[in-house]
Scaffold this motif. Structure first.
Motif, PDB file in Angstrom:
ATOM      1  N   ILE A  26       0.867  -1.180   0.000  1.00 27.29           N
ATOM      2  CA  ILE A  26       0.000   0.000   0.000  1.00 27.29           C
ATOM      3  C   ILE A  26       0.905   1.231   0.000  1.00 27.29           C
ATOM      4  CG2 ILE A  26      -1.759   1.306   1.241  1.00 27.29           C
ATOM      5  CD1 ILE A  26      -2.667  -1.339   2.506  1.00 27.29           C
ATOM      6  N   LEU A  27       0.781   2.018  -1.039  1.00 24.71           N
ATOM      7  CA  LEU A  27       1.625   3.208  -1.122  1.00 24.71           C
ATOM      8  C   LEU A  27       1.331   4.153   0.031  1.00 24.71           C
ATOM      9  CD1 LEU A  27       1.467   3.943  -4.946  1.00 24.71           C
ATOM     10  CD2 LEU A  27       3.344   2.904  -3.659  1.00 24.71           C
ATOM     11  N   PRO A  28       2.358   4.731   0.632  1.00 25.03           N
ATOM     12  CA  PRO A  28       2.119   5.681   1.714  1.00 25.03           C
ATOM     13  C   PRO A  28       1.393   6.919   1.191  1.00 25.03           C
ATOM     14  CG  PRO A  28       4.464   5.535   1.216  1.00 25.03           C
ATOM     15  CD  PRO A  28       3.766   4.552   0.348  1.00 25.03           C
ATOM     16  N   PHE A  29       0.641   7.544   2.088  1.00 28.60           N
ATOM     17  CA  PHE A  29      -0.091   8.745   1.692  1.00 28.60           C
ATOM     18  C   PHE A  29       0.881   9.868   1.354  1.00 28.60           C
ATOM     19  CE2 PHE A  29      -1.898  12.889   2.846  1.00 28.60           C
ATOM     20  CZ  PHE A  29      -2.845  12.961   1.839  1.00 28.60           C
ATOM     21  N   ASP A  30       0.586  10.529   0.272  1.00 30.76           N
ATOM     22  CA  ASP A  30       1.326  11.705  -0.160  1.00 30.76           C
ATOM     23  C   ASP A  30       0.289  12.638  -0.768  1.00 30.76           C
ATOM     24  OD1 ASP A  30       2.754  13.644  -1.609  1.00 30.76           O
ATOM     25  OD2 ASP A  30       4.404  12.260  -1.981  1.00 30.76           O
ATOM     26  N   THR A  32       0.321  14.965  -2.688  1.00 33.14           N
ATOM     27  CA  THR A  32       0.467  15.344  -4.093  1.00 33.14           C
ATOM     28  C   THR A  32      -0.198  14.347  -5.039  1.00 33.14           C
ATOM     29  OG1 THR A  32       2.600  14.220  -4.329  1.00 33.14           O
ATOM     30  CG2 THR A  32       2.646  16.537  -3.649  1.00 33.14           C
ATOM     31  N   THR A  33      -0.543  13.139  -4.520  1.00 33.93           N
ATOM     32  CA  THR A  33      -1.168  12.137  -5.385  1.00 33.93           C
ATOM     33  C   THR A  33      -2.666  12.356  -5.525  1.00 33.93           C
ATOM     34  OG1 THR A  33      -1.608  10.584  -3.589  1.00 33.93           O
ATOM     35  CG2 THR A  33       0.529  10.396  -4.721  1.00 33.93           C
ATOM     36  N   GLY A  34      -3.271  13.086  -4.590  1.00 30.93           N
ATOM     37  CA  GLY A  34      -4.711  13.334  -4.652  1.00 30.93           C
ATOM     38  C   GLY A  34      -5.556  12.108  -4.359  1.00 30.93           C
ATOM     39  N   LYS A  35      -5.014  11.138  -3.634  1.00 26.43           N
ATOM     40  CA  LYS A  35      -5.745   9.902  -3.348  1.00 26.43           C
ATOM     41  C   LYS A  35      -6.024   9.743  -1.852  1.00 26.43           C
ATOM     42  CE  LYS A  35      -3.912   7.603  -7.382  1.00 26.43           C
ATOM     43  NZ  LYS A  35      -3.177   6.469  -7.911  1.00 26.43           N
ATOM     44  N   PHE A  36      -6.351  10.847  -1.192  1.00 28.17           N
ATOM     45  CA  PHE A  36      -6.561  10.792   0.255  1.00 28.17           C
ATOM     46  C   PHE A  36      -7.735   9.898   0.624  1.00 28.17           C
ATOM     47  CE2 PHE A  36      -8.699  12.196   4.112  1.00 28.17           C
ATOM     48  CZ  PHE A  36      -7.682  12.009   5.030  1.00 28.17           C
ATOM     49  N   ALA A  37      -8.848   9.986  -0.084  1.00 26.73           N
ATOM     50  CA  ALA A  37     -10.045   9.206   0.262  1.00 26.73           C
ATOM     51  C   ALA A  37      -9.749   7.706   0.230  1.00 26.73           C
ATOM     52  CB  ALA A  37     -11.196   9.555  -0.661  1.00 26.73           C
ATOM     53  N   LYS A  38      -9.047   7.264  -0.783  1.00 27.51           N
ATOM     54  CA  LYS A  38      -8.709   5.842  -0.904  1.00 27.51           C
ATOM     55  C   LYS A  38      -7.770   5.423   0.233  1.00 27.51           C
ATOM     56  CE  LYS A  38      -6.985   2.531  -4.288  1.00 27.51           C
ATOM     57  NZ  LYS A  38      -6.475   2.356  -5.650  1.00 27.51           N
ATOM     58  N   TRP A  39      -6.749   6.233   0.493  1.00 23.21           N
ATOM     59  CA  TRP A  39      -5.797   5.932   1.565  1.00 23.21           C
ATOM     60  C   TRP A  39      -6.505   5.931   2.925  1.00 23.21           C
ATOM     61  CZ3 TRP A  39      -4.403   8.984   5.749  1.00 23.21           C
ATOM     62  CH2 TRP A  39      -3.324   8.520   6.499  1.00 23.21           C
ATOM     63  N   ASN A  41      -9.600   5.325   3.601  1.00 21.11           N
ATOM     64  CA  ASN A  41     -10.443   4.138   3.713  1.00 21.11           C
ATOM     65  C   ASN A  41      -9.604   2.919   4.102  1.00 21.11           C
ATOM     66  OD1 ASN A  41     -12.946   2.683   3.421  1.00 21.11           O
ATOM     67  ND2 ASN A  41     -12.092   1.841   1.549  1.00 21.11           N
ATOM     68  N   LYS A  42      -8.437   2.764   3.503  1.00 22.06           N
ATOM     69  CA  LYS A  42      -7.543   1.641   3.842  1.00 22.06           C
ATOM     70  C   LYS A  42      -7.063   1.764   5.290  1.00 22.06           C
ATOM     71  CE  LYS A  42      -5.976   0.848  -0.839  1.00 22.06           C
ATOM     72  NZ  LYS A  42      -5.884  -0.507  -1.274  1.00 22.06           N
ATOM     73  N   LEU A  43      -6.784   2.980   5.731  1.00 21.35           N
ATOM     74  CA  LEU A  43      -6.356   3.197   7.113  1.00 21.35           C
ATOM     75  C   LEU A  43      -7.480   2.823   8.080  1.00 21.35           C
ATOM     76  CD1 LEU A  43      -4.227   4.269   9.139  1.00 21.35           C
ATOM     77  CD2 LEU A  43      -5.308   6.511   8.884  1.00 21.35           C
ATOM     78  N   GLU A  44      -8.699   3.229   7.774  1.00 20.69           N
ATOM     79  CA  GLU A  44      -9.823   2.902   8.651  1.00 20.69           C
ATOM     80  C   GLU A  44     -10.015   1.389   8.748  1.00 20.69           C
ATOM     81  OE1 GLU A  44     -14.506   4.036   9.441  1.00 20.69           O
ATOM     82  OE2 GLU A  44     -13.550   4.750   7.616  1.00 20.69           O
TER      83      GLU A  44
END
Length: 103
Positions: A26-30, A32-39, A41-44
């Motif tokens: 799982i790629l770490p949150f960054d 600049t990728t604009g994928k906060f919602a997906k990240w 959800n995986k964290l939750e």
């Protein structure tokens, strides 16, 4: 203020233990990728596996589901457990974000 009579034997908050490891696939949150919602959800889902999700996630319709910090003077054991669980969550989040985001 008096200490809760059940705090020592039956604290309202118990220490948590991680039941999984954050996957290196799982790629770490960054940001600049604009994928906060997906990240997020995986964290939750990851935190749910260890019963830690209610420390930071609650439905908008039920914000009272969040586990809040107990009073140190009334519930010293529960408070110590809450702090330990909070530290565990902070560690998970640090492992799940890019190094740039940690600065």
């Amino acid at each position: 203020m008096s200490i809760s009579p059940t705090d020592a034997a039956y604290p309202r908050i118990c220490p948590a233990k991680l039941n999984a490891h954050w996957l290196s696939t799982i790629l770490p949150f960054d940001r600049t990728t604009g994928k906060f919602a997906k990240w997020s959800n995986k964290l939750e889902i990851f935190l749910q596996q260890s019963g830690l999700d209610r420390y930071i996630f609650a439905p908008d319709s039920k914000p009272d589901r969040l586990i809040t910090e107990p009073s140190e003077s009334k519930e010293p054991v529960a408070h110590a457990n809450w702090l330990a669980n909070n530290d565990l969550i902070v560690g998970v989040i640090c492992a799940a974000v890019s190094e740039a985001e940690q600065e």
